[in-house]
Design a protein around this motif. Structure first.
Motif, PDB file in Angstrom:
ATOM      1  N   ALA A 269       0.863  -1.144  -0.057  1.00 29.59           N
ATOM      2  CA  ALA A 269      -0.088   0.124  -0.193  1.00 29.59           C
ATOM      3  C   ALA A 269       0.935   1.160   0.010  1.00 29.59           C
ATOM      4  N   ALA A 270       2.012   1.206   0.792  1.00 32.26           N
ATOM      5  CA  ALA A 270       2.850   2.556   0.707  1.00 32.26           C
ATOM      6  C   ALA A 270       3.524   2.471  -0.511  1.00 32.26           C
ATOM      7  N   LEU A 271       3.998   1.493  -1.123  1.00 34.93           N
ATOM      8  CA  LEU A 271       4.738   1.429  -2.417  1.00 34.93           C
ATOM      9  C   LEU A 271       3.674   2.217  -3.639  1.00 34.93           C
ATOM     10  N   GLU A 272       2.290   1.650  -3.475  1.00 32.70           N
ATOM     11  CA  GLU A 272       1.241   2.269  -4.311  1.00 32.70           C
ATOM     12  C   GLU A 272       1.131   3.597  -4.272  1.00 32.70           C
ATOM     13  N   ARG A 273       0.981   4.375  -2.866  1.00 33.86           N
ATOM     14  CA  ARG A 273       0.961   5.624  -2.811  1.00 33.86           C
ATOM     15  C   ARG A 273       1.862   6.164  -3.414  1.00 33.86           C
ATOM     16  N   ALA A 274       3.263   5.878  -3.001  1.00 42.42           N
ATOM     17  CA  ALA A 274       4.447   6.680  -3.668  1.00 42.42           C
ATOM     18  C   ALA A 274       4.343   6.615  -5.312  1.00 42.42           C
ATOM     19  N   VAL A 275       4.205   5.494  -5.679  1.00 44.91           N
ATOM     20  CA  VAL A 275       3.942   5.431  -7.052  1.00 44.91           C
ATOM     21  C   VAL A 275       2.851   6.217  -7.959  1.00 44.91           C
ATOM     22  N   GLY A 276       1.649   6.074  -7.217  1.00 48.69           N
ATOM     23  CA  GLY A 276       0.585   6.662  -7.533  1.00 48.69           C
ATOM     24  C   GLY A 276      -0.342   5.959  -8.623  1.00 48.69           C
ATOM     25  N   GLN A 277       0.051   4.304  -8.619  1.00 48.82           N
ATOM     26  CA  GLN A 277      -0.445   3.430  -9.360  1.00 48.82           C
ATOM     27  C   GLN A 277      -0.717   2.319  -8.674  1.00 48.82           C
ATOM     28  N   ARG A 278      -2.015   1.789  -9.115  1.00 50.52           N
ATOM     29  CA  ARG A 278      -1.996   0.272  -8.349  1.00 50.52           C
ATOM     30  C   ARG A 278      -1.222  -0.668  -9.052  1.00 50.52           C
ATOM     31  N   LEU A 279      -0.469  -1.424  -8.215  1.00 47.68           N
ATOM     32  CA  LEU A 279       0.596  -2.314  -8.821  1.00 47.68           C
ATOM     33  C   LEU A 279       0.344  -3.643  -8.419  1.00 47.68           C
ATOM     34  N   VAL A 280      -0.804  -4.182  -7.840  1.00 42.07           N
ATOM     35  CA  VAL A 280      -0.983  -5.325  -7.571  1.00 42.07           C
ATOM     36  C   VAL A 280      -2.521  -5.752  -7.687  1.00 42.07           C
TER      37      VAL A 280
ATOM     38  N   THR B 114       0.099  -5.515 -11.809  1.00 48.17           N
ATOM     39  CA  THR B 114      -0.612  -4.865 -13.050  1.00 48.17           C
ATOM     40  C   THR B 114       0.691  -4.413 -14.100  1.00 48.17           C
ATOM     41  N   GLU B 115       0.091  -3.757 -15.112  1.00 49.85           N
ATOM     42  CA  GLU B 115       1.401  -3.396 -16.003  1.00 49.85           C
ATOM     43  C   GLU B 115       2.184  -2.594 -15.360  1.00 49.85           C
ATOM     44  N   ALA B 116       1.728  -1.526 -14.603  1.00 44.93           N
ATOM     45  CA  ALA B 116       2.425  -0.580 -13.654  1.00 44.93           C
ATOM     46  C   ALA B 116       3.703  -1.319 -12.699  1.00 44.93           C
ATOM     47  N   GLY B 117       2.810  -2.397 -12.104  1.00 43.65           N
ATOM     48  CA  GLY B 117       3.514  -3.223 -11.196  1.00 43.65           C
ATOM     49  C   GLY B 117       4.957  -4.051 -11.961  1.00 43.65           C
ATOM     50  N   GLN B 118       4.412  -4.635 -12.962  1.00 47.10           N
ATOM     51  CA  GLN B 118       5.444  -5.155 -13.760  1.00 47.10           C
ATOM     52  C   GLN B 118       6.752  -4.262 -14.069  1.00 47.10           C
ATOM     53  N   LEU B 119       6.435  -3.034 -14.582  1.00 52.75           N
ATOM     54  CA  LEU B 119       7.208  -2.125 -14.848  1.00 52.75           C
ATOM     55  C   LEU B 119       8.224  -1.903 -13.544  1.00 52.75           C
ATOM     56  N   VAL B 120       7.341  -1.690 -12.242  1.00 56.75           N
ATOM     57  CA  VAL B 120       8.291  -1.151 -11.267  1.00 56.75           C
ATOM     58  C   VAL B 120       9.150  -2.560 -10.939  1.00 56.75           C
TER      59      VAL B 120
END
Length: 307
Positions: free
Chosen positions: A45-56, A68-74
């Motif tokens: 949750a903290a990582l998603e807030r910092a990135v500003g995107q849903r990652l999982v 998610t696609e953003a999660g794969q990129l990160v």
């Protein structure tokens, strides 16, 4: 989303993302990292807030969790960051060990047979307090990855190097030859006809050889593939087929096989690779110098059976 929020990303957040991608669930990710599940959820949750995107993508049906696609990129950037952290950990351990530590060296099969034995004798005479710990792989690309992660300090590889934080020292060229049963009428590649080939399963050098064969209008058919050089040579000696191998992979004392030169195929180039951003001990630098000396001796004319 401002850059300052990205500065709030911590290594444990990235480790949690990598564990979820690997394990497919929050529960298993938590277990693998030694956390409780709620801690992993909080880190994501903290990582998603910092990135500003849903990652999982949260799964409600108990199925495998996916990024998610953003999660794969990160995750792609995360893997590189965590690899650098492992390399830093290895650096500190090497520095603390000093000359009484160990030197972890990646090798492939032909290096282990032809280069490593004389090299270990030579190096041990000058550095008796340093233990050499070889790690063998069937091909060299996994060894490049091991260098990047810090799993090995140095590795024998082929050039060219893939993209990455690599520094290479060229050791020698190793020409390819055609290995045939002794007494065979095959003198060059064009004589192969219906003779099948025997080769490795995963080898960058062989891939280049196959490309050269196809460029000459030959469509190589493989009767058998093995990652054991001795198996390939034994099958050639038994008349099962022919093989294209680098000289270092061949047992020149074998009485059942013979070699033919292949000047049209570029030789493979052997090198030592190390992480360009890591600390390299005096022992590691001395090992490279010793390897250069051993390989220089091996490049002198060699007598291979050619009948």
């Amino acid at each position: 989303m401002g850059e300052n929020q990205w500065l709030g990303i911590e290594l444990r957040h990235l480790a949690a993302l990598e564990a979820i991608a690997r394990e497919g669930s929050f529960r298993r990710a938590a277990k693998s990292l030694g956390y409780v599940q709620s801690a992993i959820s909080g880190q994501i949750a903290a990582l998603e807030r910092a990135v500003g995107q849903r990652l999982v993508e949260r799964s409600r049906g108990g199925g495998r969790i996916e990024l998610t696609e953003a999660g794969q990129l990160v995750l792609q950037h995360s893997d590189a960051i965590l690899a650098r952290l492992q390399a830093a950990q290895a650096d500190v351990a090497a520095l603390a060990a000093g000359q009484a530590g160990e030197l972890r060296v990646g090798i492939t099969q032909s290096v282990g047979v032809r280069i490593l034995p004389p090299l270990m004798r030579s190096f041990a005479a000058d550095w008796p307090g340093v233990r050499l710990r070889p790690t063998e792989a069937a091909a060299d690309l996994p060894l490049y990855e091991a260098v990047e992660r810090g799993d090995v300090d140095l590795s024998f590889v082929e050039l060219p190097a893939p993209a990455g934080p690599f520094e290479t020292v060229e050791l020698m060229t190793d020409p390819f030859v055609l290995l045939v049963p002794r007494g065979s009428g095959i003198r060059r590649l064009d004589d192969l006809g219906d003779t099948p080939l025997i080769g490795h399963t995963d080898c960058r050098g062989l891939a280049r050889v196959e490309a050269q064969l196809r460029a000459r209008g030959l469509d190589p058919e493989f009767a058998f593939r093995s990652d054991v050089n001795a198996t390939i040579q034994a099958l050639v000696g038994a008349g099962v087929g022919a093989a294209v191998l680098p000289v270092l992979a061949i047992d020149a004392s074998d009485k059942l096989t013979a070699t033919r030169e292949l000047p049209m195929i570029p030789p493979r180039i052997l090198a030592i690779v190390r992480h360009r951003d890591r600390y390299h001990s005096a022992a590691a630098k001395a090992f490279v110098e010793a390897a250069l000396a051993v390989c220089s001796a091996l490049t002198k004319p060699q007598r291979l059976a050619a009948v």
